[in-house]
Write a protein that holds these residues in place. Structure first.
Motif, PDB file in Angstrom:
ATOM      1  N   PHE A   1       0.785  -1.047  -0.062  1.00  0.00           N
ATOM      2  CA  PHE A   1      -0.140  -0.091   0.015  1.00  0.00           C
ATOM      3  C   PHE A   1       1.042   1.219  -0.043  1.00  0.00           C
ATOM      4  O   PHE A   1       1.653   1.555   1.053  1.00  0.00           O
ATOM      5  CB  PHE A   1      -0.855   0.037   1.146  1.00  0.00           C
ATOM      6  N   GLU A   2       0.740   1.969  -0.915  1.00  0.00           N
ATOM      7  CA  GLU A   2       1.762   3.125  -1.206  1.00  0.00           C
ATOM      8  C   GLU A   2       1.311   4.576  -0.846  1.00  0.00           C
ATOM      9  O   GLU A   2       2.010   5.481  -1.259  1.00  0.00           O
ATOM     10  CB  GLU A   2       2.325   3.115  -2.802  1.00  0.00           C
ATOM     11  N   ALA A   3       0.286   4.651  -0.494  1.00  0.00           N
ATOM     12  CA  ALA A   3      -0.459   5.979   0.006  1.00  0.00           C
ATOM     13  C   ALA A   3       0.591   6.627   0.922  1.00  0.00           C
ATOM     14  O   ALA A   3       0.874   8.126   0.854  1.00  0.00           O
ATOM     15  CB  ALA A   3      -1.648   5.947   0.708  1.00  0.00           C
ATOM     16  N   PHE A   4       1.280   6.142   1.727  1.00  0.00           N
ATOM     17  CA  PHE A   4       2.181   6.610   2.537  1.00  0.00           C
ATOM     18  C   PHE A   4       3.709   6.711   2.119  1.00  0.00           C
ATOM     19  O   PHE A   4       4.745   6.996   2.838  1.00  0.00           O
ATOM     20  CB  PHE A   4       2.206   5.984   4.118  1.00  0.00           C
ATOM     21  N   VAL A   5       3.836   6.333   1.037  1.00  0.00           N
ATOM     22  CA  VAL A   5       5.052   6.241   0.175  1.00  0.00           C
ATOM     23  C   VAL A   5       5.468   7.585  -0.543  1.00  0.00           C
ATOM     24  O   VAL A   5       4.480   8.089  -1.108  1.00  0.00           O
ATOM     25  CB  VAL A   5       5.321   5.275  -0.588  1.00  0.00           C
ATOM     26  N   PRO A   6       6.624   8.106  -0.460  1.00  0.00           N
ATOM     27  CA  PRO A   6       6.609   9.350  -1.027  1.00  0.00           C
ATOM     28  C   PRO A   6       6.468   8.989  -2.528  1.00  0.00           C
ATOM     29  O   PRO A   6       6.634   8.030  -3.160  1.00  0.00           O
ATOM     30  CB  PRO A   6       8.295   9.624  -0.990  1.00  0.00           C
ATOM     31  N   ARG A   7       5.605  10.044  -3.266  1.00  0.00           N
ATOM     32  CA  ARG A   7       5.392  10.075  -4.610  1.00  0.00           C
ATOM     33  C   ARG A   7       6.435   9.666  -5.337  1.00  0.00           C
ATOM     34  O   ARG A   7       6.194   8.564  -6.454  1.00  0.00           O
ATOM     35  CB  ARG A   7       4.713  11.519  -5.129  1.00  0.00           C
ATOM     36  N   ALA A   8       7.686  10.112  -5.288  1.00  0.00           N
ATOM     37  CA  ALA A   8       8.731   9.748  -6.393  1.00  0.00           C
ATOM     38  C   ALA A   8       9.186   8.038  -6.089  1.00  0.00           C
ATOM     39  O   ALA A   8       9.790   7.646  -7.117  1.00  0.00           O
ATOM     40  CB  ALA A   8       9.870  10.390  -6.227  1.00  0.00           C
ATOM     41  N   LYS A   9       8.841   7.766  -5.025  1.00  0.00           N
ATOM     42  CA  LYS A   9       9.047   6.233  -4.903  1.00  0.00           C
ATOM     43  C   LYS A   9       7.910   5.109  -4.981  1.00  0.00           C
ATOM     44  O   LYS A   9       8.139   4.076  -4.729  1.00  0.00           O
ATOM     45  CB  LYS A   9       9.486   6.212  -3.323  1.00  0.00           C
ATOM     46  N   ARG A  10       6.911   5.660  -5.447  1.00  0.00           N
ATOM     47  CA  ARG A  10       5.684   4.920  -5.668  1.00  0.00           C
ATOM     48  C   ARG A  10       6.081   4.215  -6.960  1.00  0.00           C
ATOM     49  O   ARG A  10       6.482   4.602  -8.080  1.00  0.00           O
ATOM     50  CB  ARG A  10       4.304   5.530  -5.602  1.00  0.00           C
ATOM     51  N   ARG A  11       5.394   2.736  -6.999  1.00  0.00           N
ATOM     52  CA  ARG A  11       5.701   1.919  -8.019  1.00  0.00           C
ATOM     53  C   ARG A  11       4.518   1.971  -8.707  1.00  0.00           C
ATOM     54  O   ARG A  11       4.478   1.847 -10.234  1.00  0.00           O
ATOM     55  CB  ARG A  11       6.040   0.547  -7.672  1.00  0.00           C
ATOM     56  N   TYR A  12       3.371   2.065  -8.171  1.00  0.00           N
ATOM     57  CA  TYR A  12       2.004   2.022  -9.048  1.00  0.00           C
ATOM     58  C   TYR A  12       1.214   3.343  -8.606  1.00  0.00           C
ATOM     59  O   TYR A  12       0.823   3.966  -9.487  1.00  0.00           O
ATOM     60  CB  TYR A  12       1.339   0.797  -8.364  1.00  0.00           C
ATOM     61  N   GLY A  13       0.894   3.689  -7.517  1.00  0.00           N
ATOM     62  CA  GLY A  13       0.253   4.910  -7.450  1.00  0.00           C
ATOM     63  C   GLY A  13      -0.165   4.845  -5.896  1.00  0.00           C
ATOM     64  O   GLY A  13      -0.002   4.385  -4.962  1.00  0.00           O
ATOM     65  N   TYR A  14      -0.856   5.947  -5.653  1.00  0.00           N
ATOM     66  CA  TYR A  14      -1.277   6.311  -4.315  1.00  0.00           C
ATOM     67  C   TYR A  14      -2.429   5.376  -3.525  1.00  0.00           C
ATOM     68  O   TYR A  14      -2.333   4.911  -2.394  1.00  0.00           O
ATOM     69  CB  TYR A  14      -1.902   7.705  -4.247  1.00  0.00           C
TER      70      TYR A  14
END
Length: 422
Positions: A335-348
């Motif tokens: 779950f990438e909502a709390f991952v910085p945008r530049a480090k997301r592989r797929y999306g928020y």
């Protein structure tokens, strides 16, 4: 499914010494069992209603509540993926009016069947102690925690249901140093974790608290369980909902007991249990897992899950244990909502795609409520999944169905499909 017999030299069944009956499940059978037990094995169009919803949540164990509404709040997505006749208002009635459910902590805030409330009592002291020792609590509650907590409790006792924002300053303009949002919020969380107050309802998803005795019915509130009863419930109810699991996976289901506690339970319940080998989707060694001795009867009654394409919530219980999901489904999810945008592989906010017993892809979505548009910002199929004519049609149907549930008036998709996941 391969049957393998292995008997101990002394004829006994021991967890650590290879229980006498050995069963080997392939990954597909194991995930079909999990989907069945977690309410994803029945036709999603069957009539549900309040009674059916209550039974569904009982079957699942709990439904995690989450505030993010990029598409829809996670609990609504979780329940809608299992039954498209699900109505949000039915959940609110069960939680806030009929009190068939209560809100408290599993791994996060969750809706839990009220009949299990007594099994949260052993957690309350443990959770309160954990909060007392946390830097978050000490920073926010300040140096006079006893005074702050007592004042907040007096306020709720005298005035009834209370939200944290109502504690930001007294009526008349007073704003004592200890009475700001941070200490008041910390006091509310502490009293909730301790079991002194409960969530009586949510208002714009903000918790409204009241005294526990005003929220939990007396006959339930007065029930107690022994340590042994609590351990047996925590392990048995987890295994009922996982089908086959390691001690660590059983302990993690409720986050209420430790793997060592589970091993103690196994030693006392060898007559009810067997060990089985559960194959994974990769080339790794099979997992030695626990199952009920009647698992073969359960497997004999399994039907293939519906082939209907469905979008799962990021907090779906099938995905909560990420390592288990990777092992059984070959699906690597974060779950990438709390991952910085530049480090997301797929999306928020990315929804896994379920087809039958396979997780075949994922879609990054956003529901623009101001315009009524459900936008698919990215779409990725798993390695080896072909987006042919039939799958494109199934995707269009699934998006339209989700759009109707959300109240969307238009749908948009990326002009070019994202590539398959490597």
């Amino acid at each position: 499914m391969d049957r393998k017999i292995k008997t101990c030299r002394d004829g006994t069944s021991r967890y650590d010494a290879d229980m006498s009956a050995r069963l080997s499940l392939d990954a597909r059978t194991a995930r079909r069992l999990l989907l069945h037990l977690q309410g994803l094995g029945e036709p999603p169009g069957r009539s549900l209603g309040k009674a059916g919803l209550s039974s569904l949540i009982q079957r699942m164990g709990f439904v995690q509540l989450d505030s993010i509404s990029t598409v829809e709040r996670a609990h609504h997505l979780t329940l809608h993926s299992r039954n498209r006749t699900y109505r949000r208002e039915d959940l609110a009635v069960l939680l806030e009016k009929e009190r068939c459910l209560f809100e408290h902590w599993t791994h996060d805030a969750s809706a839990i069947p009220l009949g299990w409330y007594a099994h949260w009592k052993p957690r309350f002291a443990r959770m309160a102690a954990s909060l007392e020792n946390s830097a978050w609590f000490r920073e926010r509650i300040g140096d006079d925690s006893t005074h702050v907590i007592a004042r907040v409790l007096d306020r709720i006792t005298a005035r009834g249901p209370t939200m944290s924002r109502e504690l930001d300053g007294e009526a008349g303009g007073r704003n004592e140093p200890w009475w700001g949002w941070k200490p008041a919020k910390a006091a509310l969380e502490y009293l909730w974790w301790k079991g002194t107050i409960q969530v009586v309802r949510r208002q714009n998803f903000q918790k409204v608290y009241d005294l526990t005795e005003r929220v939990i019915p007396g006959d339930v509130l007065n029930q107690d369980v022994s340590a042994g009863e609590h351990l047996d419930w925590a392990c048995s109810s987890a295994l009922d909902r996982l089908g086959a699991a390691t001690p660590g996976e059983i302990a993690a289901f409720w986050n209420a007991v430790s793997p060592d506690d589970v091993r103690q339970w196994v030693d006392a319940n060898r007559h009810r249990l067997m060990t089985i080998e559960v194959q994974g989707t990769g080339n790794g060694a099979p997992k030695s897992s626990l199952a009920w001795t009647h698992i073969e009867d359960t497997l004999a009654q399994l039907n293939p899950p519906p082939s209907t394409m469905r979008f799962l919530s990021p907090f779906d219980p099938v995905l909560r244990d990420r390592r288990r999901a990777l092992r059984l489904f070959g699906f690597d999810y974060r779950f990438e909502a709390f991952v910085p945008r530049a480090k997301r592989r797929y999306g928020y906010y990315v929804l896994p795609i379920l087809e039958g017993d396979r997780l075949t892809g994922r879609a990054s979505m956003k529901f623009h409520r101001s315009t009524g548009e459900l936008a698919v910002e990215g779409l990725w199929w798993e390695a080896g999944v072909v987006e042919g004519k039939g799958r494109r049609a199934a995707l269009a149907t699934a998006l339209a169905r989700l759009g109707r549930f959300l109240g969307a008036t238009s749908l948009s998709q990326p002009s070019r499909r994202s590539s398959n996941r490597a």
